[in-house]
Design an enzyme around this catalytic site. Structure first.
Site, PDB file in Angstrom:
ATOM      1  N   HIS A 101     -24.051  -8.940 -31.436  1.00 40.47           N
ATOM      2  CA  HIS A 101     -25.078  -7.947 -31.118  1.00 40.47           C
ATOM      3  C   HIS A 101     -24.499  -6.554 -30.897  1.00 40.47           C
ATOM      4  O   HIS A 101     -24.710  -5.647 -31.689  1.00 40.47           O
ATOM      5  CB  HIS A 101     -25.872  -8.400 -29.897  1.00 40.47           C
ATOM      6  CG  HIS A 101     -26.972  -7.459 -29.528  1.00 40.47           C
ATOM      7  ND1 HIS A 101     -28.042  -7.215 -30.362  1.00 40.47           N
ATOM      8  CD2 HIS A 101     -27.171  -6.692 -28.436  1.00 40.47           C
ATOM      9  CE1 HIS A 101     -28.848  -6.341 -29.788  1.00 40.47           C
ATOM     10  NE2 HIS A 101     -28.342  -5.994 -28.622  1.00 40.47           N
ATOM     11  N   HIS A 123     -25.573   0.939 -23.547  1.00 38.73           N
ATOM     12  CA  HIS A 123     -25.526  -0.155 -24.518  1.00 38.73           C
ATOM     13  C   HIS A 123     -25.374   0.454 -25.899  1.00 38.73           C
ATOM     14  O   HIS A 123     -26.205   1.236 -26.342  1.00 38.73           O
ATOM     15  CB  HIS A 123     -26.794  -0.999 -24.437  1.00 38.73           C
ATOM     16  CG  HIS A 123     -26.942  -1.976 -25.567  1.00 38.73           C
ATOM     17  ND1 HIS A 123     -25.870  -2.575 -26.185  1.00 38.73           N
ATOM     18  CD2 HIS A 123     -28.033  -2.451 -26.210  1.00 38.73           C
ATOM     19  CE1 HIS A 123     -26.295  -3.376 -27.142  1.00 38.73           C
ATOM     20  NE2 HIS A 123     -27.608  -3.306 -27.186  1.00 38.73           N
ATOM     21  N   HIS A 141     -23.865   0.090 -30.188  1.00 41.01           N
ATOM     22  CA  HIS A 141     -23.585  -0.785 -31.333  1.00 41.01           C
ATOM     23  C   HIS A 141     -22.373  -0.226 -32.075  1.00 41.01           C
ATOM     24  O   HIS A 141     -22.341  -0.176 -33.300  1.00 41.01           O
ATOM     25  CB  HIS A 141     -24.808  -0.867 -32.242  1.00 41.01           C
ATOM     26  CG  HIS A 141     -25.952  -1.603 -31.632  1.00 41.01           C
ATOM     27  ND1 HIS A 141     -26.241  -2.917 -31.900  1.00 41.01           N
ATOM     28  CD2 HIS A 141     -26.877  -1.219 -30.713  1.00 41.01           C
ATOM     29  CE1 HIS A 141     -27.297  -3.312 -31.198  1.00 41.01           C
ATOM     30  NE2 HIS A 141     -27.691  -2.285 -30.470  1.00 41.01           N
ATOM     31  N   GLU A 179     -33.999  -4.219 -23.584  1.00 40.06           N
ATOM     32  CA  GLU A 179     -32.705  -4.678 -23.082  1.00 40.06           C
ATOM     33  C   GLU A 179     -32.478  -4.285 -21.630  1.00 40.06           C
ATOM     34  O   GLU A 179     -31.337  -4.292 -21.151  1.00 40.06           O
ATOM     35  CB  GLU A 179     -31.580  -4.113 -23.957  1.00 40.06           C
ATOM     36  CG  GLU A 179     -31.658  -4.523 -25.412  1.00 40.06           C
ATOM     37  CD  GLU A 179     -31.361  -5.992 -25.638  1.00 40.06           C
ATOM     38  OE1 GLU A 179     -30.982  -6.686 -24.679  1.00 40.06           O
ATOM     39  OE2 GLU A 179     -31.515  -6.447 -26.779  1.00 40.06           O
TER      40      GLU A 179
END
Length: 390
Positions: A164, A95, A97, A76
């Site tokens: 995502h 990043h 989740h 990523e």
């Protein structure tokens, strides 16, 4: 101000541990980077466990995506580079989740913040919650979608990546983490708002706890008070001998959203990439008390099966692996709960199947190589950082 190499490495490792401890990621799904100069960043590698990763594992990458050394950077990396290119003042990118923001991403909406949101929160997050279009993990499509979203919203400190996860950025480590925390709090409130035409979530969770407050200790969900997602190993007698088919561990999962989705007696489809990868593209539902043959047949090549009004069963070759499936399943059911209420479609069948296929293929290779690290990407490359990616 950009970081020196030593400080950047120390903060990235610290961020990986903090993300895991605060459940902003599940295990190693996520990635972190820091700016070294106008032209260079330091980012977590592909295929490394957070618990064993060291500063020497981190990868230097230039703004063209070229990296130094033999260790590949997170798959990523492109979305990190998009953030640094769009925001010269940004020196730290995370990043995640994180559950509520990731669940909210399935709506694919930009949400304007109301007048009651404090200016301090707006200063961190922006004037609204913004969402980039869907693209497969690590693909040019998702990199472009994030870059376009940042261009369209010059004041935002984050981007939801549809189906995502989340990208958060700041002038430094502390700033970036404040963005993640405030964004999750706001996303939680917005999530509740979008569910206000059904049983309020606070009542739903209270009801769930009440229903499981009585009974034998072995039948209650469970024991680890420090974990947000609670599971209990509860293998029915008729499944006891089936370890060779389903792995060495089976966990009975009755966390709130898994339990709520099991009430619907229907297949739960993947709304998030990691759900498709770790649990399966679609999790079938069987009648409560189904026999071993029915349970195994319904599970098929997935790692979970729903049980009508009784949660779900998940499997793994180790307890830790099965617990990971349980955690991903709960977050995925949270997203599915919102998606079905609001009439949003799940991931396309091909995208979900490709996520699963490439994850399983890559994971098998890693296990054969002796690393056993998981991936969050759906493109056959290593995760977004360490393991999935840090």
């Amino acid at each position: 101000m950009a970081y020196g190499m030593s400080e950047a490495g120390e903060l990235i490792l610290r961020a990986c541990r903090e993300l895991k401890d605060e459940k902003l990621i599940i295990r190693t799904w996520g990635n972190v980077s820091a700016r070294l100069s106008r032209d260079l960043i330091l980012i977590t590698p592909s295929g490394r466990d957070y618990d064993t990763m060291t500063a020497s594992d981190l990868v230097v990458v230039n703004m063209d995506g070229r990296h130094e050394g033999d260790v590949p950077p997170s798959s990523e990396t492109g979305v990190h580079l998009a953030a640094y290119a769009a925001r010269p003042e940004v020196n730290f990118v995370i990043h995640t989740h994180q559950p509520y923001a990731s669940a909210l991403s399935v709506l694919g909406l930009d949400v304007k913040l109301g007048e009651r949101v404090a200016e301090s929160a707006r200063a961190l997050v922006g004037q609204g919650i913004v969402c980039a279009d869907y693209g497969p993990n690590g693909s040019k499509k998702i990199n472009k979608a994030v870059a376009e979203c940042l261009e369209e919203h010059p004041g935002t400190g984050h981007v939801l990546m549809r189906n995502h996860g989340v990208l958060c950025m700041g002038t430094g480590y502390e700033h970036a983490f404040k963005v993640t925390h405030v964004l999750e709090a706001l996303s939680h409130k917005i999530f509740d708002y979008y569910c206000n035409d059904v049983i309020p979530l606070t009542e739903q969770i209270r009801r769930f706890k009440d229903e499981h407050a009585e009974g034998d200790a072995a039948d209650r969900a469970p024991a680890d008070e420090s974990a947000r997602i609670r599971v209990v190993q509860s293998v029915p007698d008729d499944v006891e001998g089936s370890a060779e088919h389903v792995g060495q561990w089976m966990l009975h999962v009755r966390t709130p959203y898994v339990h709520e989705m099991s009430r619907r007696d229907a297949t739960v489809r993947a709304y998030l990439d990691d759900f498709a990868q770790i649990a399966g593209p679609a999790i079938k539902c069987v009648s409560a008390g189904a026999d071993r043959r029915t349970l195994m047949k319904a599970m098929g090549s997935a790692s979970a099966v729903m049980s009508e009004n009784n949660g779900a069963y998940v499997t793994g070759t180790t307890y830790d692996e099965a617990l990971c499936v349980a955690e991903v399943l709960e977050k995925g059911c949270m997203a599915a709960y919102l998606g079905t209420i609001r009439g949003v479609k799940p991931l396309g069948t091909l995208d979900a199947q490709m996520n699963r296929y490439k994850y399983v293929r890559k994971y098998s290779k890693l296990k054969d190589a002796g690393t056993g690290q998981e991936e969050d990407n759906g493109n056959g490359r290593n995760n977004e950082g360490s393991g999935e990616g840090a």
